[in-house]
Design an enzyme around this catalytic site. Sequence first.
Site, PDB file in Angstrom:
ATOM      1  N   GLU A  88       0.718  -1.712  -0.199  1.00 21.26           N
ATOM      2  CA  GLU A  88       0.161  -0.082   0.188  1.00 21.26           C
ATOM      3  C   GLU A  88       0.764   1.193  -0.292  1.00 21.26           C
ATOM      4  O   GLU A  88       1.956   1.267   0.494  1.00 21.26           O
ATOM      5  CB  GLU A  88      -0.759   0.219   1.805  1.00 21.26           C
ATOM      6  N   CYS A 108       5.758  -7.029   8.034  1.00 17.29           N
ATOM      7  CA  CYS A 108       7.034  -6.738   8.959  1.00 17.29           C
ATOM      8  C   CYS A 108       7.520  -7.810  10.281  1.00 17.29           C
ATOM      9  O   CYS A 108       6.553  -8.390  10.406  1.00 17.29           O
ATOM     10  CB  CYS A 108       6.489  -5.306   9.354  1.00 17.29           C
ATOM     11  N   CYS A 112       5.209  -5.047  16.758  1.00 18.15           N
ATOM     12  CA  CYS A 112       4.525  -4.506  17.914  1.00 18.15           C
ATOM     13  C   CYS A 112       3.678  -4.827  17.706  1.00 18.15           C
ATOM     14  O   CYS A 112       3.034  -4.712  16.875  1.00 18.15           O
ATOM     15  CB  CYS A 112       4.868  -2.414  17.090  1.00 18.15           C
ATOM     16  N   CYS A 115       0.097  -2.466  15.990  1.00 17.40           N
ATOM     17  CA  CYS A 115       0.449  -2.126  14.587  1.00 17.40           C
ATOM     18  C   CYS A 115       0.032  -3.651  14.103  1.00 17.40           C
ATOM     19  O   CYS A 115       0.320  -5.065  14.034  1.00 17.40           O
ATOM     20  CB  CYS A 115       2.053  -2.561  14.289  1.00 17.40           C
ATOM     21  N   GLY A 155       6.055  -1.934   6.599  1.00 14.03           N
ATOM     22  CA  GLY A 155       7.800  -2.279   6.192  1.00 14.03           C
ATOM     23  C   GLY A 155       8.375  -1.666   7.443  1.00 14.03           C
ATOM     24  O   GLY A 155       8.085  -0.719   8.060  1.00 14.03           O
ATOM     25  N   SER A 187      11.412   5.618   8.898  1.00 14.15           N
ATOM     26  CA  SER A 187      10.364   5.773  10.086  1.00 14.15           C
ATOM     27  C   SER A 187      10.594   4.775  10.193  1.00 14.15           C
ATOM     28  O   SER A 187      11.318   3.756   9.996  1.00 14.15           O
ATOM     29  CB  SER A 187       9.274   6.100   9.815  1.00 14.15           C
ATOM     30  N   SER A 210       9.930   5.950  16.368  1.00 11.15           N
ATOM     31  CA  SER A 210       8.829   5.131  16.556  1.00 11.15           C
ATOM     32  C   SER A 210       8.947   4.593  17.755  1.00 11.15           C
ATOM     33  O   SER A 210       9.467   4.032  18.091  1.00 11.15           O
ATOM     34  CB  SER A 210       8.001   4.023  15.690  1.00 11.15           C
ATOM     35  N   LEU A 211       8.234   5.874  18.822  1.00 14.92           N
ATOM     36  CA  LEU A 211       9.585   5.757  20.087  1.00 14.92           C
ATOM     37  C   LEU A 211       7.963   5.125  20.608  1.00 14.92           C
ATOM     38  O   LEU A 211       8.199   4.267  21.698  1.00 14.92           O
ATOM     39  CB  LEU A 211       9.230   7.273  20.736  1.00 14.92           C
ATOM     40  N   HIS A 212       7.259   6.636  20.845  1.00 14.12           N
ATOM     41  CA  HIS A 212       5.615   5.191  21.375  1.00 14.12           C
ATOM     42  C   HIS A 212       5.265   4.875  22.757  1.00 14.12           C
ATOM     43  O   HIS A 212       4.448   4.310  23.795  1.00 14.12           O
ATOM     44  CB  HIS A 212       4.859   3.849  20.983  1.00 14.12           C
ATOM     45  N   CYS A 329      -0.519   1.891   9.132  1.00 16.18           N
ATOM     46  CA  CYS A 329       0.273   1.087   8.502  1.00 16.18           C
ATOM     47  C   CYS A 329      -0.669  -0.788   8.850  1.00 16.18           C
ATOM     48  O   CYS A 329      -0.805  -1.424   9.080  1.00 16.18           O
ATOM     49  CB  CYS A 329       1.112   1.302   9.703  1.00 16.18           C
TER      50      CYS A 329
HETATM   51  N1  SAH Z   1       8.594   0.279  10.622  1.00 14.56           N
HETATM   52  C1  SAH Z   1       8.674   1.744  10.802  1.00 14.56           C
HETATM   53  C2  SAH Z   1       7.668   2.619  10.082  1.00 14.56           C
HETATM   54  C3  SAH Z   1       6.248   2.129   9.224  1.00 14.56           C
HETATM   55  S1  SAH Z   1       5.426   2.209  10.526  1.00 14.56           S
HETATM   56  C4  SAH Z   1       8.367   2.381  12.800  1.00 14.56           C
HETATM   57  O1  SAH Z   1       8.039   1.649  13.124  1.00 14.56           O
HETATM   58  O2  SAH Z   1       8.063   3.526  12.520  1.00 14.56           O
HETATM   59  C5  SAH Z   1       4.295   3.777  10.247  1.00 14.56           C
HETATM   60  C6  SAH Z   1       4.154   4.821  11.994  1.00 14.56           C
HETATM   61  O3  SAH Z   1       3.194   3.891  11.978  1.00 14.56           O
HETATM   62  C7  SAH Z   1       4.804   4.411  12.806  1.00 14.56           C
HETATM   63  O4  SAH Z   1       4.927   5.388  13.561  1.00 14.56           O
HETATM   64  C8  SAH Z   1       3.542   3.209  14.124  1.00 14.56           C
HETATM   65  O5  SAH Z   1       3.700   2.521  14.740  1.00 14.56           O
HETATM   66  C9  SAH Z   1       2.361   3.784  13.397  1.00 14.56           C
HETATM   67  N2  SAH Z   1       1.396   2.813  13.399  1.00 14.56           N
HETATM   68  C10 SAH Z   1       1.062   2.046  13.427  1.00 14.56           C
HETATM   69  N3  SAH Z   1       0.002   1.684  13.916  1.00 14.56           N
HETATM   70  C11 SAH Z   1      -1.030   1.507  13.867  1.00 14.56           C
HETATM   71  C12 SAH Z   1      -2.089   2.396  14.391  1.00 14.56           C
HETATM   72  N4  SAH Z   1      -3.009   1.460  13.905  1.00 14.56           N
HETATM   73  N5  SAH Z   1      -2.129   3.662  14.347  1.00 14.56           N
HETATM   74  C13 SAH Z   1      -1.694   4.770  14.041  1.00 14.56           C
HETATM   75  N6  SAH Z   1      -0.153   4.712  13.931  1.00 14.56           N
HETATM   76  C14 SAH Z   1       0.221   3.047  14.196  1.00 14.56           C
END
Ligand code: SAH
Length: 348
Positions: A88, A108, A112, A115, A155, A187, A210-212, A329
């Site tokens: 996508e 991927c 996480c 995700c 990914g 990212s 992506s810290l979260h 994602c």
């Molecule tokens: N693998 C890389 C890039 C892809 S994910 C990364 O982790 O940065 C892109 C972003 O979308 C990341 O910050 C990821 O944590 C976030 N993401 C994944 N699932 C999501 C969701 N359901 N809602 C909002 N953001 C999400």
Amino acid sequence: MNIYGFTFSMLEKYLLNKEIKTSKVAFIAKSLYRYPILSFDDMNDVNKEIKSMLNTNFEISLLETAEICESEDSIKVLFKLPDSNVIEAVLMRQNYGNTLCISTQVGCNMGCSFCQSGRQKKTRNLETWEMTAQVVSIQKKLSIKISNVVLMGMGEPFDNYDNVMNFISILNNPYMLALGKNHISVSTCGIVPKIYDYISHPDCCLLAVSLHAPDDALRSKIMPINKVYPVNELMKAIDAYTSAVNKKVFLEYVMIHEVNDTVECALELANLIKDRRCHVNLIPYNETQNTDFSKSSHDSIMKFYDILKKNDIPVTMRKVFGSSSNAACGQLRANYKSNYQAPSALST
Ligand code: SAH
């Protein structure tokens, strides 16, 4: 060999061996990217012998579109790859230009827990041309110019490092997609050694992490990569980027209800980054079908935002693009798979 996988220097080297001068290579690159063509025979300014050499040595093809889903501010495109996998890309129309979010892998492996892509597992890396073709195909199909590219789709870019860096070189090259370094952003979930490789790479552009979560206990719970590269190591790599590249780092923070959206998390985050050159993007969680997580309330997002602001942390709330069509994602692809494939294929 698809020509859209060649960086300028790879193309130059290959064609110099065939006794084609660099000035001609620039013409070839321009017609591939400025006036995208689907056949070498349609090239201007290139003689018959060169066209025939290109036809013999390269393929030239873009990607087949499986589905396009348009909303007010975004267009989501599902591409079908030659091996029938789907990926996508999401186009976001902003007042400063068109930003395209592209995928770097099919699935991927980072796992996480919140995700959708993490649940789909990696099937394979994308080839460089499959990343380039997402940009060129969309520019061509919609007759638009993409002004920013973010590697933030399905990914983990740093788990496909070499192909991703070649793609960035194609984005950045003046004869190719000609995007400036401040218009290209990678990212990562935090693969620390690759952050150092990126810093020392000549095509190093913007960095988003992506810290979260602000500490190891919580981050390891929702992001398995943290068990390998904990928060203090990630912060050291972020500091190395800001001092070597002299740019800030964007920290992505997805707001998940009662998981990472508390006042304590906000204070801890502020304390973690107060002396660093970081900009926090708060992203409302896009609810997926398969997880136990839900999105934070507006009230908790506002509280979190205010705490960061009060502590002088640069912060913005990311607008949610395409949430109505599940464009976070991996979500779009997951829906496509469940709608279009036999149930036995869903576990892949
Ligand atoms: N693998 C890389 C890039 C892809 S994910 C990364 O982790 O940065 C892109 C972003 O979308 C990341 O910050 C990821 O944590 C976030 N993401 C994944 N699932 C999501 C969701 N359901 N809602 C909002 N953001 C999400």
